[in-house]
Design an enzyme around this catalytic site. Structure first.
Site, PDB file in Angstrom:
ATOM      1  N   THR A 230      13.041 -14.112 -31.794  1.00 36.65           N
ATOM      2  CA  THR A 230      12.832 -13.870 -30.362  1.00 36.65           C
ATOM      3  C   THR A 230      11.626 -14.646 -29.834  1.00 36.65           C
ATOM      4  O   THR A 230      11.686 -15.252 -28.764  1.00 36.65           O
ATOM      5  CB  THR A 230      12.611 -12.354 -30.111  1.00 36.65           C
ATOM      6  OG1 THR A 230      13.732 -11.642 -30.655  1.00 36.65           O
ATOM      7  CG2 THR A 230      12.484 -12.052 -28.642  1.00 36.65           C
TER       8      THR A 230
ATOM      9  N   HIS B 133      20.059 -16.488 -25.107  1.00 35.65           N
ATOM     10  CA  HIS B 133      20.383 -15.110 -25.477  1.00 35.65           C
ATOM     11  C   HIS B 133      21.572 -15.138 -26.423  1.00 35.65           C
ATOM     12  O   HIS B 133      22.458 -15.996 -26.279  1.00 35.65           O
ATOM     13  CB  HIS B 133      20.771 -14.288 -24.237  1.00 35.65           C
ATOM     14  CG  HIS B 133      21.427 -12.980 -24.583  1.00 35.65           C
ATOM     15  ND1 HIS B 133      20.705 -11.844 -24.847  1.00 35.65           N
ATOM     16  CD2 HIS B 133      22.741 -12.653 -24.777  1.00 35.65           C
ATOM     17  CE1 HIS B 133      21.550 -10.862 -25.164  1.00 35.65           C
ATOM     18  NE2 HIS B 133      22.791 -11.330 -25.132  1.00 35.65           N
TER      19      HIS B 133
ATOM     20  N   LYS C 217      19.426 -19.625 -20.899  1.00 32.29           N
ATOM     21  CA  LYS C 217      18.595 -18.922 -19.918  1.00 32.29           C
ATOM     22  C   LYS C 217      17.989 -19.889 -18.883  1.00 32.29           C
ATOM     23  O   LYS C 217      17.995 -21.106 -19.090  1.00 32.29           O
ATOM     24  CB  LYS C 217      17.491 -18.159 -20.655  1.00 32.29           C
ATOM     25  CG  LYS C 217      17.999 -16.977 -21.504  1.00 32.29           C
ATOM     26  CD  LYS C 217      16.809 -16.247 -22.120  1.00 32.29           C
ATOM     27  CE  LYS C 217      17.227 -14.997 -22.873  1.00 32.29           C
ATOM     28  NZ  LYS C 217      16.034 -14.283 -23.416  1.00 32.29           N
TER      29      LYS C 217
ATOM     30  N   PHE D 289       8.427  -4.746 -20.885  1.00 31.15           N
ATOM     31  CA  PHE D 289       8.755  -6.067 -20.327  1.00 31.15           C
ATOM     32  C   PHE D 289      10.063  -6.076 -19.528  1.00 31.15           C
ATOM     33  O   PHE D 289      10.512  -7.126 -19.066  1.00 31.15           O
ATOM     34  CB  PHE D 289       8.825  -7.126 -21.443  1.00 31.15           C
ATOM     35  CG  PHE D 289       9.769  -6.795 -22.575  1.00 31.15           C
ATOM     36  CD1 PHE D 289      11.125  -7.080 -22.479  1.00 31.15           C
ATOM     37  CD2 PHE D 289       9.294  -6.215 -23.752  1.00 31.15           C
ATOM     38  CE1 PHE D 289      12.000  -6.781 -23.510  1.00 31.15           C
ATOM     39  CE2 PHE D 289      10.168  -5.905 -24.795  1.00 31.15           C
ATOM     40  CZ  PHE D 289      11.519  -6.191 -24.674  1.00 31.15           C
TER      41      PHE D 289
ATOM     42  N   ASN E   7      12.563 -17.986 -23.766  1.00 30.54           N
ATOM     43  CA  ASN E   7      12.986 -18.420 -25.105  1.00 30.54           C
ATOM     44  C   ASN E   7      14.378 -19.059 -25.118  1.00 30.54           C
ATOM     45  O   ASN E   7      15.041 -19.115 -26.136  1.00 30.54           O
ATOM     46  CB  ASN E   7      12.866 -17.267 -26.109  1.00 30.54           C
ATOM     47  CG  ASN E   7      13.698 -16.062 -25.700  1.00 30.54           C
ATOM     48  OD1 ASN E   7      14.480 -16.133 -24.770  1.00 30.54           O
ATOM     49  ND2 ASN E   7      13.530 -14.962 -26.417  1.00 30.54           N
TER      50      ASN E   7
ATOM     51  N   ARG F 117      22.837 -15.734 -34.110  1.00 29.59           N
ATOM     52  CA  ARG F 117      21.464 -15.219 -34.191  1.00 29.59           C
ATOM     53  C   ARG F 117      20.611 -16.128 -35.096  1.00 29.59           C
ATOM     54  O   ARG F 117      19.445 -16.385 -34.808  1.00 29.59           O
ATOM     55  CB  ARG F 117      21.449 -13.783 -34.739  1.00 29.59           C
ATOM     56  CG  ARG F 117      22.111 -12.739 -33.836  1.00 29.59           C
ATOM     57  CD  ARG F 117      21.379 -12.474 -32.554  1.00 29.59           C
ATOM     58  NE  ARG F 117      20.007 -12.077 -32.727  1.00 29.59           N
ATOM     59  CZ  ARG F 117      19.249 -11.593 -31.738  1.00 29.59           C
ATOM     60  NH1 ARG F 117      19.746 -11.440 -30.512  1.00 29.59           N
ATOM     61  NH2 ARG F 117      17.998 -11.275 -31.946  1.00 29.59           N
TER      62      ARG F 117
ATOM     63  N   ARG G 293      15.505 -21.855 -30.557  1.00 30.22           N
ATOM     64  CA  ARG G 293      14.279 -21.363 -29.933  1.00 30.22           C
ATOM     65  C   ARG G 293      13.049 -22.120 -30.413  1.00 30.22           C
ATOM     66  O   ARG G 293      12.093 -22.307 -29.662  1.00 30.22           O
ATOM     67  CB  ARG G 293      14.147 -19.855 -30.176  1.00 30.22           C
ATOM     68  CG  ARG G 293      15.067 -19.057 -29.242  1.00 30.22           C
ATOM     69  CD  ARG G 293      15.173 -17.623 -29.639  1.00 30.22           C
ATOM     70  NE  ARG G 293      15.743 -16.788 -28.574  1.00 30.22           N
ATOM     71  CZ  ARG G 293      16.059 -15.517 -28.725  1.00 30.22           C
ATOM     72  NH1 ARG G 293      15.855 -14.918 -29.891  1.00 30.22           N
ATOM     73  NH2 ARG G 293      16.580 -14.832 -27.732  1.00 30.22           N
TER      74      ARG G 293
ATOM     75  N   TYR H 208      20.673  -5.820 -19.235  1.00 31.17           N
ATOM     76  CA  TYR H 208      19.572  -5.524 -20.159  1.00 31.17           C
ATOM     77  C   TYR H 208      19.217  -4.036 -20.198  1.00 31.17           C
ATOM     78  O   TYR H 208      18.114  -3.676 -20.595  1.00 31.17           O
ATOM     79  CB  TYR H 208      18.333  -6.344 -19.787  1.00 31.17           C
ATOM     80  CG  TYR H 208      18.296  -7.736 -20.385  1.00 31.17           C
ATOM     81  CD1 TYR H 208      18.505  -7.957 -21.749  1.00 31.17           C
ATOM     82  CD2 TYR H 208      17.995  -8.850 -19.589  1.00 31.17           C
ATOM     83  CE1 TYR H 208      18.438  -9.225 -22.302  1.00 31.17           C
ATOM     84  CE2 TYR H 208      17.919 -10.127 -20.142  1.00 31.17           C
ATOM     85  CZ  TYR H 208      18.142 -10.307 -21.496  1.00 31.17           C
ATOM     86  OH  TYR H 208      18.059 -11.566 -22.046  1.00 31.17           O
TER      87      TYR H 208
HETATM   88  P1  IDP Z   1      16.558 -11.121 -28.533  1.00 30.60           P
HETATM   89  O1  IDP Z   1      16.797 -11.917 -27.273  1.00 30.60           O
HETATM   90  O2  IDP Z   1      16.037 -11.971 -29.649  1.00 30.60           O
HETATM   91  O3  IDP Z   1      17.755 -10.289 -28.928  1.00 30.60           O
HETATM   92  P2  IDP Z   1      15.373  -8.643 -27.600  1.00 30.60           P
HETATM   93  O4  IDP Z   1      14.428  -7.814 -28.381  1.00 30.60           O
HETATM   94  O5  IDP Z   1      16.767  -8.141 -27.427  1.00 30.60           O
HETATM   95  O6  IDP Z   1      15.366 -10.119 -28.220  1.00 30.60           O
HETATM   96  O7  IDP Z   1      14.721  -8.856 -26.174  1.00 30.60           O
HETATM   97  C1  IDP Z   1      15.475  -9.403 -25.103  1.00 30.60           C
HETATM   98  C2  IDP Z   1      14.647 -10.452 -24.405  1.00 30.60           C
HETATM   99  O8  IDP Z   1      13.516  -9.830 -23.841  1.00 30.60           O
HETATM  100  C3  IDP Z   1      14.066 -11.521 -25.339  1.00 30.60           C
HETATM  101  O9  IDP Z   1      14.956 -12.588 -25.576  1.00 30.60           O
HETATM  102  C4  IDP Z   1      12.861 -11.966 -24.571  1.00 30.60           C
HETATM  103  O10 IDP Z   1      13.228 -12.904 -23.556  1.00 30.60           O
HETATM  104  C5  IDP Z   1      12.401 -10.704 -23.900  1.00 30.60           C
HETATM  105  N1  IDP Z   1      11.342 -10.058 -24.686  1.00 30.60           N
HETATM  106  C6  IDP Z   1      11.473  -9.408 -25.856  1.00 30.60           C
HETATM  107  N2  IDP Z   1      10.303  -8.927 -26.297  1.00 30.60           N
HETATM  108  C7  IDP Z   1       9.397  -9.276 -25.356  1.00 30.60           C
HETATM  109  C8  IDP Z   1       7.980  -9.071 -25.219  1.00 30.60           C
HETATM  110  O11 IDP Z   1       7.320  -8.466 -26.066  1.00 30.60           O
HETATM  111  N3  IDP Z   1       7.411  -9.604 -24.102  1.00 30.60           N
HETATM  112  C9  IDP Z   1       8.104 -10.284 -23.156  1.00 30.60           C
HETATM  113  N4  IDP Z   1       9.429 -10.504 -23.241  1.00 30.60           N
HETATM  114  C10 IDP Z   1      10.063 -10.007 -24.327  1.00 30.60           C
HETATM  115 MG    MG Z   2      18.664  -8.698 -27.969  1.00 31.37          MG
END
Ligand code: IDP
Ligand code: MG
Length: 133
Positions: A91, A115, A9, A57, A112, A85, A102, A49
């Protein structure tokens, strides 16, 4: 053999962590089948997304993913989706286990660093999204 999509990212590309992160994948048995460094449009981030469309968010997330260069990669390994993963970690970097990408590089829940596809079905969709042949 399974394939999954990984993205380095903008926060990580900006800090020149692309090489180190690729080494971590290789050292953990992943082959990088395809890779490219690109910057995507906001509208493409929204499509990528779309699954998160209703989340509070979503706007920030799309703005962020399109804010600078990213490196998209197709990774291959046995059980690549799950393996990636695990290697990425939770996350929120604060909750990520020691030794995960991460934990090592993530700045915050939004920045983070990486992806990774969350299922085999989504891996296919995401690989096709970035690497239509
Ligand atoms: P993941 O990347 O671990 O699969 P997801 O739930 O799919 O997590 O969320 C996608 C991306 O959205 C996350 O990697 C993170 O950058 C962002 N994200 C997820 N939850 C939050 C939040 O509560 N606040 C801000 N950004 C978030
Ligand atoms: Mg995801």
């Amino acid at each position: 053999m399974e394939q999954t999509l990984s993205i380095v990212k903008p926060d990580a590309v900006e800090r020149n962590l692309e090489g180190e992160i690729k080494e971590i994948f290789k050292n953990n048995g992943f082959q990088i089948l395809k890779e490219k460094k690109i910057q995507i449009e906001r509208s493409e981030a929204e499509k990528f997304y779309k699954i998160h469309e209703t989340k509070p968010f979503y706007n920030d997330l799309c703005e962020y993913l399109s804010s600078g260069p990213i490196v998209v990669m197709v990774l291959e390994k046995e059980n690549a989706v799950k393996g990636n993963r695990e290697l990425m970690g939770a996350t929120n970097p604060k909750d990520a286990d020691d030794g995960t990408i991460r934990k090592k590089y993530g700045i915050s829940i939004d920045k983070n660093s990486v992806h990774g596809s969350d299922s085999l079905e989504n891996a296919k969709i995401e690989i096709n999204f970035f690497f239509k042949d």
